[in-house]
Design a protein around this motif. Structure first.
Motif, PDB file in Angstrom:
ATOM      1  N   GLU A  16       0.937  -1.195  -0.024  1.00  0.00           N
ATOM      2  CA  GLU A  16       0.115  -0.002  -0.071  1.00  0.00           C
ATOM      3  C   GLU A  16       0.724   1.337  -0.010  1.00  0.00           C
ATOM      4  O   GLU A  16       1.823   1.512   0.761  1.00  0.00           O
ATOM      5  CB  GLU A  16      -0.789   0.050   1.301  1.00  0.00           C
ATOM      6  N   LEU A  17       0.541   2.048  -0.828  1.00  0.00           N
ATOM      7  CA  LEU A  17       1.339   3.262  -0.742  1.00  0.00           C
ATOM      8  C   LEU A  17       0.883   4.418   0.280  1.00  0.00           C
ATOM      9  O   LEU A  17      -0.266   4.680   0.371  1.00  0.00           O
ATOM     10  CB  LEU A  17       1.095   4.030  -2.353  1.00  0.00           C
ATOM     11  N   LYS A  18       1.800   5.239   0.620  1.00  0.00           N
ATOM     12  CA  LYS A  18       1.626   6.262   1.680  1.00  0.00           C
ATOM     13  C   LYS A  18       0.979   7.385   1.153  1.00  0.00           C
ATOM     14  O   LYS A  18       1.599   8.638   1.481  1.00  0.00           O
ATOM     15  CB  LYS A  18       2.770   6.367   2.573  1.00  0.00           C
ATOM     16  N   THR A  19       0.092   7.530   0.126  1.00  0.00           N
ATOM     17  CA  THR A  19      -0.291   8.702  -0.121  1.00  0.00           C
ATOM     18  C   THR A  19      -1.219   9.454   0.762  1.00  0.00           C
ATOM     19  O   THR A  19      -1.805   8.632   1.611  1.00  0.00           O
ATOM     20  CB  THR A  19      -0.976   8.477  -1.578  1.00  0.00           C
ATOM     21  N   ALA A  20      -1.837  10.743   0.304  1.00  0.00           N
ATOM     22  CA  ALA A  20      -2.748  11.196   1.332  1.00  0.00           C
ATOM     23  C   ALA A  20      -3.892  10.985   0.882  1.00  0.00           C
ATOM     24  O   ALA A  20      -5.014  10.848   1.678  1.00  0.00           O
ATOM     25  CB  ALA A  20      -2.684  12.805   1.094  1.00  0.00           C
ATOM     26  N   MET A  60       5.259   7.606  -6.509  1.00  0.00           N
ATOM     27  CA  MET A  60       5.664   6.536  -5.682  1.00  0.00           C
ATOM     28  C   MET A  60       5.956   5.149  -6.306  1.00  0.00           C
ATOM     29  O   MET A  60       7.015   4.406  -6.044  1.00  0.00           O
ATOM     30  CB  MET A  60       4.902   6.229  -4.648  1.00  0.00           C
ATOM     31  N   ALA A  61       5.109   4.816  -7.374  1.00  0.00           N
ATOM     32  CA  ALA A  61       5.250   3.569  -7.979  1.00  0.00           C
ATOM     33  C   ALA A  61       6.524   3.620  -8.853  1.00  0.00           C
ATOM     34  O   ALA A  61       7.295   2.907  -9.127  1.00  0.00           O
ATOM     35  CB  ALA A  61       3.870   3.347  -8.784  1.00  0.00           C
ATOM     36  N   MET A  62       6.772   4.888  -9.360  1.00  0.00           N
ATOM     37  CA  MET A  62       7.876   4.912 -10.091  1.00  0.00           C
ATOM     38  C   MET A  62       9.091   4.837  -9.187  1.00  0.00           C
ATOM     39  O   MET A  62      10.305   4.260  -9.588  1.00  0.00           O
ATOM     40  CB  MET A  62       8.087   6.238 -10.896  1.00  0.00           C
ATOM     41  N   ALA A  63       9.054   5.468  -8.132  1.00  0.00           N
ATOM     42  CA  ALA A  63      10.219   5.419  -7.057  1.00  0.00           C
ATOM     43  C   ALA A  63      10.580   3.704  -6.891  1.00  0.00           C
ATOM     44  O   ALA A  63      11.732   3.310  -6.713  1.00  0.00           O
ATOM     45  CB  ALA A  63       9.835   6.091  -5.852  1.00  0.00           C
ATOM     46  N   THR A 183      12.172   3.997   0.101  1.00  0.00           N
ATOM     47  CA  THR A 183      11.602   4.925  -0.976  1.00  0.00           C
ATOM     48  C   THR A 183      10.471   6.005  -0.544  1.00  0.00           C
ATOM     49  O   THR A 183      10.317   7.046  -1.227  1.00  0.00           O
ATOM     50  CB  THR A 183      10.944   4.138  -2.141  1.00  0.00           C
ATOM     51  N   GLY A 184      10.204   5.722   0.829  1.00  0.00           N
ATOM     52  CA  GLY A 184       9.199   6.578   1.368  1.00  0.00           C
ATOM     53  C   GLY A 184       7.599   6.452   0.723  1.00  0.00           C
ATOM     54  O   GLY A 184       6.818   7.044   0.923  1.00  0.00           O
ATOM     55  N   ALA A 185       7.696   5.133  -0.154  1.00  0.00           N
ATOM     56  CA  ALA A 185       6.340   4.871  -0.689  1.00  0.00           C
ATOM     57  C   ALA A 185       5.367   3.887   0.449  1.00  0.00           C
ATOM     58  O   ALA A 185       4.358   4.001   0.232  1.00  0.00           O
ATOM     59  CB  ALA A 185       6.494   3.995  -1.809  1.00  0.00           C
ATOM     60  N   SER A 186       6.052   3.117   1.588  1.00  0.00           N
ATOM     61  CA  SER A 186       5.446   2.629   2.292  1.00  0.00           C
ATOM     62  C   SER A 186       5.897   2.544   3.679  1.00  0.00           C
ATOM     63  O   SER A 186       7.147   2.692   3.645  1.00  0.00           O
ATOM     64  CB  SER A 186       5.654   1.160   1.583  1.00  0.00           C
ATOM     65  N   ASP A 187       5.138   2.128   4.617  1.00  0.00           N
ATOM     66  CA  ASP A 187       5.516   1.886   5.958  1.00  0.00           C
ATOM     67  C   ASP A 187       5.650   0.415   6.145  1.00  0.00           C
ATOM     68  O   ASP A 187       6.449   0.141   7.136  1.00  0.00           O
ATOM     69  CB  ASP A 187       4.247   2.462   7.182  1.00  0.00           C
ATOM     70  N   SER A 296      16.210  10.850  -9.055  1.00  0.00           N
ATOM     71  CA  SER A 296      17.218  11.757  -8.244  1.00  0.00           C
ATOM     72  C   SER A 296      16.783  12.157  -6.953  1.00  0.00           C
ATOM     73  O   SER A 296      17.459  12.667  -6.248  1.00  0.00           O
ATOM     74  CB  SER A 296      17.522  12.825  -9.175  1.00  0.00           C
ATOM     75  N   SER A 297      15.354  12.059  -6.703  1.00  0.00           N
ATOM     76  CA  SER A 297      14.876  12.384  -5.499  1.00  0.00           C
ATOM     77  C   SER A 297      15.102  11.303  -4.445  1.00  0.00           C
ATOM     78  O   SER A 297      14.505  11.436  -3.441  1.00  0.00           O
ATOM     79  CB  SER A 297      13.324  12.913  -5.847  1.00  0.00           C
ATOM     80  N   LEU A 298      15.509  10.226  -4.796  1.00  0.00           N
ATOM     81  CA  LEU A 298      15.429   8.917  -4.096  1.00  0.00           C
ATOM     82  C   LEU A 298      16.456   8.927  -3.014  1.00  0.00           C
ATOM     83  O   LEU A 298      17.645   9.278  -3.339  1.00  0.00           O
ATOM     84  CB  LEU A 298      15.679   7.570  -4.858  1.00  0.00           C
ATOM     85  N   ASP A 299      16.091   8.626  -1.733  1.00  0.00           N
ATOM     86  CA  ASP A 299      17.364   8.584  -0.759  1.00  0.00           C
ATOM     87  C   ASP A 299      17.858   7.380  -0.960  1.00  0.00           C
ATOM     88  O   ASP A 299      17.658   6.684  -1.608  1.00  0.00           O
ATOM     89  CB  ASP A 299      16.827   8.538   0.474  1.00  0.00           C
ATOM     90  N   PRO A 300      19.290   7.129  -0.419  1.00  0.00           N
ATOM     91  CA  PRO A 300      20.256   6.093  -0.727  1.00  0.00           C
ATOM     92  C   PRO A 300      19.176   4.824  -0.266  1.00  0.00           C
ATOM     93  O   PRO A 300      18.499   5.004   0.943  1.00  0.00           O
ATOM     94  CB  PRO A 300      21.423   6.034   0.125  1.00  0.00           C
TER      95      PRO A 300
END
Lengths: 483, 102
Positions: A16-20, A60-63, A183-187, A296-300
């Protein structure tokens, strides 16, 4: 695994993606709200409503695709048709023959590479609960449906049939979870269902044989049950084949309490989903500029962050196996910035790693919010000898509980003043005078005896000073006096 | 489903089953004829020479229609549930489900 058999595992992970908001409407994407409060005409499938794709969900899916080394491609949405009340409109919008991400891979910490066939977008279903004694669908008199989750954005990540042991499957899910979180996309919370794993398992007698008939296992709610279920299922299939029967391709349910899988339905009655292009949505075609911007916005990623921690030990001859485990723990909990901050401030990496993995990790959420500066200041106090290890741990616990603060002030408030050299010496003298026999044995003793007696005297001094003395300083003082 | 030269009675029975339609023998017969006619009609397209035309996913030459990830008002639950045939514990109550989740 039984001798003479090879198991083949492929995993499907729904994340599940952490969108609003939901994937195709502006309803809040929140777990645990009152039932049927986050619903609108779109996610209820009311006539005349139209879906509009959530841009953040796409990114997020692209990330996720980028992090899994996938090609990000022009894609389309399809309707997957089926009759089941968890979707009010009787179809689920998913990606079918043209997924957004395809042909990637994930590298396990031991270097093993697992192929990623695809990572596509789709909407989640509503939540059904079955009324009746069993709580399961069989024997239920009726069902209740909450559509809050209906339309929540998902990415389904499909691995290749590349894994060969339950251990590899566990490592894959653990690493994938860490990547999704990074990726910040999921918890990545399996227990809350924000990450759900289905396993495809088959067996064969050797790697040269074609794949055996596979079964899909559902209801795997933890990494532990994944490993157990896979191993159970492989044993079941082997027993079938060895007794002259054959494996029937089917979906099976894992029962955690009973420790076994049971058949849900066989593929003969498999659904015919009648996929067709979703006429209400246009294709999703990310251009190179958009793909680059997301990348390029992805963290390591976790692998790179583990390597960065290991690098801190390069001049000390690398990490031990035990330290390697601590490195994994620290990165899994996203606490590596604490270790990096401390090491860059000159704290010994081994101390920074140990305090982070053993102490800070106990309150990982609080530790994640802790200002690295106060953590660094605390470790500096410990390293300088102003605080003993025990005192430093106490101060750290208080820092985490209070959400920050000045370690020196906390230490002072607790009376953790470093003992003066004089009072330490006095306490040591007192201990020696009270136990002359032990002292003379210490002075002449062999190595083993000496170690034991150092502990003995340190214990006495600790008791006399109510734990304020630094054990290392006591040992040094004892050595100094022996001459 | 295969695409034979002519739509068969079995094809129609299969599609009807997927759509949860219970058809009598007579209806099956009638719909097989009617559906076959529809397909014949659609077949006209295959008589065109489309060798130089790229397949399109959509009638409109538009891609990437997106909305920002911003919360919009939801429906009032009481109002929605008032329209449901049956409600229990603020959830939609549905008849016994035959078969497992897909």
């Amino acid at each position: 695994m039984k001798d003479g058999w090879v198991m083949v595992i492929g995993l499907e992970v729904h994340c599940e993606l952490k969108t609003a908001t939901k994937l195709f409407c502006g309803c809040p994407n929140l777990f645990g709200d009152e039932p049927n409060t986050n619903i609108c005409p779109v996610c209820l499938g009311l006539p005349g409503s139209l879906p509009v794709l959530n841009e953040r969900a796409v990114e997020m899916a692209m990330a996720i695709g980028t992090a899994l080394n996938c090609e990000i491609r022009p894609s389309t949405f399809h309707r997957k048709n089926y009759f089941y009340p968890d979707q009010a409109k009787d179809y689920q919008i998913s990606q079918y023959d043209e997924p957004l991400n395809a042909n990637g891979y994930l590298v396990l910490p031991d270097g093993f590479r697992v192929g990623i066939e695809r990572a596509h977008m789709e909407e989640d279903t509503g939540k059904t609960s079955h009324a009746g004694t069993s709580g399961r669908i069989h024997g239920a008199d009726y069902s209740l449906v909450d559509y809050n989750r209906s339309g929540v954005p998902l990415v389904e990540i499909v691995s290749g049939p590349d894994m060969r042991t339950g251990e590899q499957a566990r490592a894959y899910v653990t690493e994938l979870r860490a990547i999704l979180v990074a990726t910040g996309a999921s918890d990545g919370k399996m227990e809350e269902g924000s990450m759900r794993v289905d396993a495809n398992v088959s067996v064969r007698r050797s790697e040269d044989e074609p794949f055996g008939t596979r079964c899909e296992i559902k209801n795997l709610n933890s990494v532990r049950s994944l490993g157990r279920a896979i191993e159970y299922e492989a044993e079941r299939q082997i027993a079938l084949i060895e007794s002259g029967e054959s494996v029937v391709q089917q979906t099976r349910h894992w029962d955690e309490d009973a420790g076994r899988t049971s058949a849900l339905r066989s593929k003969e009655e498999a659904y015919d989903y009648r996929y067709f292009l979703e006429p209400d949505l246009v294709p999703l075609v990310p251009d190179a500029e958009w793909i680059d911007r997301v990348a390029s916005s992805l963290d390591p990623m976790p692998a790179a962050r583990r390597a960065a921690l290991v690098d801190l030990f390069a001049t000390d001859g690398g990490v031990s196996d035990a330290q390697q485990d601590l490195v994994t723990t620290v990165v899994d909990l996203s606490l590596d910035p604490l270790v990096i901050a401390a090491a860059s401030a000159g704290v010994a990496p081994s101390l920074a790693l140990a305090r982070t993995a053993n102490e800070a990790a106990k309150s990982a959420e609080a530790a994640g919010r802790l200002d690295p500066a106060s953590f660094v200041a605390l470790l500096a106090l410990e390293e300088s000898g102003a605080l003993t290890a025990t005192q430093a741990k106490t101060v750290l616990a208080e820092l985490l509980e209070a959400g920050g603060g000045d370690p020196a002030a906390i230490a002072k408030a607790r009376g953790f003043e470093a003992m003066s050299t004089d009072s330490l010496a006095a306490a040591v003298s007192e201990a020696i005078d009270a136990h002359p026999d032990e002292w003379s044995r210490f002075c002449q003793g062999d190595e083993k005896d000496e170690k034991k007696l150092t502990g003995f005297f340190t214990g006495l001094v600790m008791k006399a000073t109510k734990g304020q003395a630094d054990g290392k300083a006591v040992a040094a003082e004892l050595q100094r006096r022996r001459g | 489903m295969s695409t034979p030269e002519r739509l068969s009675r079995d094809d129609v029975a299969h599609v009807a089953a997927l759509a949860r339609l219970e058809l009598t023998e007579e209806e099956l017969e009638r719909y097989t004829g009617q559906l076959a006619q529809v397909l014949e009609h659609a077949k006209d397209v295959s008589s065109l020479d489309l060798s130089g035309v790229a397949p399109t996913a959509h009638a409109m030459a538009v891609v990437n229609v997106l909305r920002p990830d911003e919360v919009r008002p939801t429906l009032d639950r009481a109002e929605v549930l008032a329209e449901a045939p049956e409600v229990e514990s603020d959830r939609f109550r549905v008849p016994r489900i035959l078969g497992e989740a897909p």
